[in-house]
Design a protein around this motif. Structure first.
Motif, short mmCIF file in Angstrom:
data_model
loop_
_atom_site.label_atom_id
_atom_site.label_comp_id
_atom_site.label_asym_id
_atom_site.label_seq_id
_atom_site.Cartn_x
_atom_site.Cartn_y
_atom_site.Cartn_z
N LYS A 169 -4.21 2.01 -13.09
CA LYS A 169 -4.03 0.76 -13.39
C LYS A 169 -3.37 0.71 -11.50
O LYS A 169 -3.32 -0.18 -11.28
N ILE A 170 -2.35 1.27 -11.51
CA ILE A 170 -1.94 1.47 -9.54
C ILE A 170 -3.55 1.69 -8.88
O ILE A 170 -3.08 1.41 -7.64
N THR A 171 -3.90 2.52 -8.74
CA THR A 171 -5.49 3.31 -8.51
C THR A 171 -5.83 1.70 -8.09
O THR A 171 -7.08 1.78 -6.68
N ILE A 172 -6.68 1.27 -9.13
CA ILE A 172 -6.93 -0.56 -8.78
C ILE A 172 -6.85 -1.36 -8.45
O ILE A 172 -7.05 -1.90 -7.43
N LEU A 173 -4.98 -1.61 -8.34
CA LEU A 173 -4.32 -2.33 -7.44
C LEU A 173 -3.94 -1.30 -5.61
O LEU A 173 -4.38 -2.55 -4.71
N LEU A 174 -4.64 -0.15 -6.07
CA LEU A 174 -4.14 -0.02 -3.85
C LEU A 174 -5.96 0.20 -4.05
O LEU A 174 -5.78 -0.37 -2.82
N SER A 175 -7.28 0.27 -4.49
CA SER A 175 -8.14 -0.02 -3.56
C SER A 175 -7.82 -1.14 -3.69
O SER A 175 -8.82 -1.82 -2.59
N SER A 176 -7.56 -2.60 -4.50
CA SER A 176 -7.65 -4.06 -3.79
C SER A 176 -7.11 -4.46 -2.67
O SER A 176 -7.80 -4.53 -1.89
N VAL A 177 -6.27 -3.62 -2.35
CA VAL A 177 -5.08 -3.85 -1.65
C VAL A 177 -5.94 -3.27 -0.10
O VAL A 177 -6.00 -4.00 0.69
N LYS A 178 -6.17 -2.23 -0.39
CA LYS A 178 -7.07 -1.40 0.82
C LYS A 178 -8.23 -2.65 1.35
O LYS A 178 -8.43 -1.94 2.59
N LYS A 179 -9.01 -3.05 0.73
CA LYS A 179 -10.25 -3.26 -0.03
C LYS A 179 -9.40 -5.48 1.23
O LYS A 179 -10.36 -5.40 2.65
N LEU A 180 -8.70 -5.43 0.60
CA LEU A 180 -8.21 -6.67 1.54
C LEU A 180 -8.30 -6.10 2.59
O LEU A 180 -7.65 -7.10 4.12
N ARG A 181 -7.41 -5.26 2.63
CA ARG A 181 -7.33 -4.68 4.86
C ARG A 181 -8.13 -4.44 5.73
O ARG A 181 -7.71 -3.99 6.52
N GLY A 182 -9.62 -4.07 4.78
CA GLY A 182 -10.75 -3.79 5.52
C GLY A 182 -10.61 -1.95 5.75
O GLY A 182 -11.37 -2.15 6.46
N LEU A 183 -9.68 -1.79 5.03
CA LEU A 183 -9.78 -0.15 5.31
C LEU A 183 -10.35 0.08 3.58
O LEU A 183 -10.26 -0.11 2.76
N GLN A 231 0.34 -1.07 0.35
CA GLN A 231 -0.23 -0.28 0.21
C GLN A 231 1.02 1.76 -0.07
O GLN A 231 0.53 2.38 -1.21
N LYS A 232 1.86 1.44 1.16
CA LYS A 232 3.00 2.28 0.42
C LYS A 232 3.29 2.24 -0.56
O LYS A 232 3.35 3.74 -0.79
N GLU A 233 3.77 1.87 -0.88
CA GLU A 233 4.91 1.79 -1.99
C GLU A 233 3.20 2.39 -4.20
O GLU A 233 3.89 2.29 -4.22
N LEU A 234 2.12 1.60 -3.91
CA LEU A 234 1.02 1.90 -4.55
C LEU A 234 0.69 3.04 -4.07
O LEU A 234 0.58 4.39 -4.94
N GLU A 235 1.10 3.65 -3.05
CA GLU A 235 0.36 5.62 -2.53
C GLU A 235 1.85 6.31 -3.29
O GLU A 235 1.19 7.36 -3.93
N ALA A 236 2.68 6.03 -3.67
CA ALA A 236 4.31 6.61 -4.16
C ALA A 236 3.62 6.30 -5.44
O ALA A 236 3.72 8.11 -6.04
N ALA A 237 3.65 5.39 -6.13
CA ALA A 237 3.27 5.21 -7.29
C ALA A 237 2.72 5.75 -7.88
O ALA A 237 2.36 6.57 -9.10
N ALA A 238 1.07 6.14 -7.14
CA ALA A 238 0.05 6.67 -8.06
C ALA A 238 0.82 9.15 -7.40
O ALA A 238 0.43 8.90 -8.69
N ASN A 239 1.20 8.79 -6.57
CA ASN A 239 1.89 10.21 -6.65
C ASN A 239 2.95 10.24 -8.18
O ASN A 239 2.13 10.99 -8.76
N VAL A 240 3.47 10.01 -7.63
CA VAL A 240 4.54 10.18 -8.92
C VAL A 240 3.85 9.51 -10.86
O VAL A 240 3.96 10.30 -11.48
N MET A 241 2.81 8.81 -10.66
CA MET A 241 1.82 8.74 -12.07
C MET A 241 1.27 9.98 -12.47
O MET A 241 1.38 10.30 -12.95
#
Length: 132
Positions: free
Chosen positions: A90-104, A69-79
């Motif tokens: 593409k990053i946002t889709i994965l980040l959203s999935s990761v947050k959902k898996l974490r219950g966030l 999640q931390k790396e994805l958030e940084a990557a989204a900022n870069v994009m």
């Protein structure tokens, strides 16, 4: 010169070839290198392709969700900074999935994914393949 194709070569070989003969984990460092080289030579599109590939492979190799999640958030900022809208999605889709898996933010993630899918369907964009 040869350096101008380095980022693209790394992207193609690491995402389409090497994972068939080597552990997926072995693609993580070269994809980061492809990203860095792409930025150095001004090939931001291929640099971001490498970064997106790296992010998905981090997920597929079983890294902890909080570190991804931390790396994805940084990557989204870069994009965002590089104006790489499709790669950012593409990053946002994965980040959203990761947050959902974490219950966030499960509900917010659902709304975001629904919005991305609706937009992709409306524009006939291939991004819906990333969520299907």
């Amino acid at each position: 010169g040869m350096r101008s194709s380095t980022s693209n070569t790394i992207f193609v070989t690491q995402t389409f070839c090497y994972h068939w003969t080597s552990p997926l984990q072995d693609t993580i460092a070269p994809l980061l290198k492809g990203y860095q080289v792409g930025l150095e030579i001004g090939d931001t599109v291929k640099a971001c392709f490498c970064l997106v590939g790296r992010m998905y492979y981090l997920f597929f190799t079983g890294r902890t969700l909080d570190s991804i999640q931390k790396e994805l958030e940084a990557a989204a900022n870069v994009m965002t900074q590089l104006k790489q809208d499709e790669n950012e999605l593409k990053i946002t889709i994965l980040l959203s999935s990761v947050k959902k898996l974490r219950g966030l933010d499960a509900e917010a993630s659902d709304k975001m994914l629904d919005s991305i899918l609706a937009s992709a369907a409306e524009t006939r964009n291939n991004l819906s393949a990333y969520v299907s």
